[in-house]
Motif scaffolding. Structure first.
Motif, mmCIF file in Angstrom:
data_model
loop_
_atom_site.group_PDB
_atom_site.id
_atom_site.type_symbol
_atom_site.label_atom_id
_atom_site.label_comp_id
_atom_site.label_asym_id
_atom_site.label_seq_id
_atom_site.Cartn_x
_atom_site.Cartn_y
_atom_site.Cartn_z
ATOM 1 N N THR A 165 0.832 -1.209 0.000
ATOM 2 C CA THR A 165 0.000 0.000 0.000
ATOM 3 C C THR A 165 0.866 1.259 0.000
ATOM 4 O OG1 THR A 165 -1.649 -1.235 1.262
ATOM 5 C CG2 THR A 165 -1.862 1.157 1.201
ATOM 6 N N GLU A 166 1.977 1.222 0.758
ATOM 7 C CA GLU A 166 2.857 2.397 0.798
ATOM 8 C C GLU A 166 3.440 2.697 -0.575
ATOM 9 O OE1 GLU A 166 2.905 -0.086 2.784
ATOM 10 O OE2 GLU A 166 2.376 0.694 4.770
ATOM 11 N N LEU B 285 3.694 6.014 -5.520
ATOM 12 C CA LEU B 285 3.594 6.109 -6.981
ATOM 13 C C LEU B 285 2.404 6.973 -7.388
ATOM 14 C CD1 LEU B 285 4.428 2.444 -8.045
ATOM 15 C CD2 LEU B 285 5.901 4.441 -8.126
ATOM 16 N N THR B 286 1.296 6.858 -6.652
ATOM 17 C CA THR B 286 0.130 7.685 -6.971
ATOM 18 C C THR B 286 0.451 9.158 -6.789
ATOM 19 O OG1 THR B 286 -1.344 5.893 -6.270
ATOM 20 C CG2 THR B 286 -2.282 8.101 -6.406
ATOM 21 N N VAL B 287 1.141 9.511 -5.696
ATOM 22 C CA VAL B 287 1.519 10.914 -5.456
ATOM 23 C C VAL B 287 2.445 11.416 -6.562
ATOM 24 C CG1 VAL B 287 2.789 12.438 -3.899
ATOM 25 C CG2 VAL B 287 1.174 10.775 -2.981
ATOM 26 N N LEU B 288 3.427 10.588 -6.954
ATOM 27 C CA LEU B 288 4.357 10.998 -8.018
ATOM 28 C C LEU B 288 3.635 11.172 -9.351
ATOM 29 C CD1 LEU B 288 7.420 8.738 -7.148
ATOM 30 C CD2 LEU B 288 7.204 11.181 -6.769
ATOM 31 N N ILE C 247 3.247 14.594 -11.562
ATOM 32 C CA ILE C 247 3.628 14.729 -12.983
ATOM 33 C C ILE C 247 2.459 15.267 -13.790
ATOM 34 C CG2 ILE C 247 4.289 13.422 -15.032
ATOM 35 C CD1 ILE C 247 5.829 11.540 -13.138
ATOM 36 N N THR C 248 1.260 14.733 -13.524
ATOM 37 C CA THR C 248 0.073 15.215 -14.242
ATOM 38 C C THR C 248 -0.166 16.693 -13.951
ATOM 39 O OG1 THR C 248 -0.900 13.008 -14.073
ATOM 40 C CG2 THR C 248 -2.371 14.816 -14.603
#
Length: 387
Positions: A22-23, A28-31, A35-36
């Motif tokens: 989960t971490e 990866l979701t934050v990164l 980027i988006t």
């Protein structure tokens, strides 16, 4: 050089695995969202410059927010003003930008459509976004690589570097030996060529001197032709023999030097063949070592799999053994409880039997004593009557 097997090269490749924690997913979701947002921020200025073109596509809410953001940008850039006022305008501008990013993130289809329609010129932001994407890939690889795998990779690279250094040193030594052998051969050939040139020069000098002598002899012979004709002929014959002998010596020297040249050529060929054999032997040794490494690695992989299987079996057996011990303990406890209960019952029965026996004995004694007393009274009465 021996080729490195694919199994070894796979140690150096990044892991193509999906993140399972989960971490890791959160990081990866934050990164990805960052980027988006960076790409959106880069396109907002271009979209503001073509609001009329994209207004119908974006809708009134986003269009109004973009116009407001454009107004705040112009105010912030046009009038610096005081520090507090400037900071307030910057806060409003940042708040407007965050609001725009939320609106675009809430409409991913709209964002994808604008992304492919808006033409963006190259800017310094592209390098920053590219660097951030590379940072994301680097973080993904680090997150998917365990510390043990990182240590194995570092150890493998150090071993490979050491082997490359050793091979390079060996090749350098062989090349130095080869260069020394070639240089020695060149010097030897140079010496032989110089000797041949000296012999040719000596032969030319001998021929020139021989011609001078003949000329002198002819002059003297012309003078003494009549007087010394026989002596002249004899001397000419002797000189002719000398010439033939010198020619034979010259031919022998030429043949000898040609033989020496052939010997040197053969030595050179042998040296080249020996060098080629050394190179082939090096390649063969490296191939054997590589094959040995692959066999050892395969055996290690197989033993590792067997060890994992044995560990699984050991865990199962250990669990079963624990269950058996627990069952034995419970059975032993029940047996002890049963024995204790039986001992209590035996003691109770013994006490009951002892009490009953005491009661029976006492009853018997009492009954006996009563009978004895009765008989004593009867005898006394008879005696009285007789008197």
């Amino acid at each position: 050089k021996a080729a490195i097997p694919a199994s070894v090269l796979r140690v150096l490749e990044p892991h193509q695995l999906k993140p399972d924690s989960t971490e890791t997913q959160r990081i990866l979701t934050v990164l990805d969202q960052t980027i988006t947002k960076l790409e959106m921020t880069r396109l907002i200025s271009r979209i503001i410059g073509s609001l009329e073109r994209f207004a119908r596509m974006m809708g009134p809410e986003i269009t109004t927010s973009l116009m407001e953001h454009q107004r705040l940008s112009k105010e912030t850039l046009a009038s610096p003003g005081e520090e507090e006022s400037r900071r307030a305008r910057e806060r409003r501008l940042k708040s407007s930008l965050r609001h725009l990013l939320k609106l675009f993130l809430a409409n991913p289809l709209l964002w994808q459509g604008l992304k492919y329609q808006v033409q963006v010129r190259a800017s310094p932001a592209d390098a920053f976004i590219k660097a951030f994407v590379e940072f994301r890939e680097f973080m993904l690889e680090r997150l998917l690589t365990s510390p043990k795998e990182e240590e194995e990779k570092i150890e493998f690279m150090e071993n490979m570097s050491l082997k490359v250094q050793q091979n390079t040193e060996m090749i350098t030594a062989l090349q130095a030996e080869l260069a020394a052998a070639i240089q020695a051969q060149k010097e030897e050939i140079k010496k032989k060529d110089k000797m041949i040139e000296d012999l040719k020069t000596n032969m030319q000098d001998l021929v020139r001197d021989f011609k001078v002598d003949i000329q002198q002899i002819r002059q003297e012979g012309e003078k003494r032709q009549k007087e010394e004709e026989e002596a002249f002929q004899e001397r000419c014959a002797r000189l002719q023999q000398d010439v033939q002998l010198l020619q034979a010596q010259f031919t022998a020297l030429v043949l000898e030097h040609r033989a020496s040249e052939q010997v040197l050529r053969k030595r050179r060929c042998r040296a080249e063949i020996e060098i080629e054999n050394w190179i082939q032997k090096y390649d063969t040794d490296m191939a054997k070592k590589q094959a040995t490494y692959e066999e050892v690695h395969a055996a290690y992989t197989e033993e590792k799999a067997q060890l994992a299987l044995l560990q699984e079996k050991h865990a199962v057996l250990l669990q079963e053994y624990s269950q058996i011990l627990e069952e034995r303990r419970m059975l032993k406890q029940k047996e002890e409880e049963r024995l204790q209960e039986e001992a209590k019952r035996n003691r109770a029965a013994t006490c009951i039997q002892a009490v009953w026996r005491g009661y029976v004995v006492r009853s018997f004694i009492k009954a006996t004593m009563k009978k004895g007393k009765g008989k004593g009274k009867g005898k006394g009465k008879g005696k009285g009557k007789g008197k």
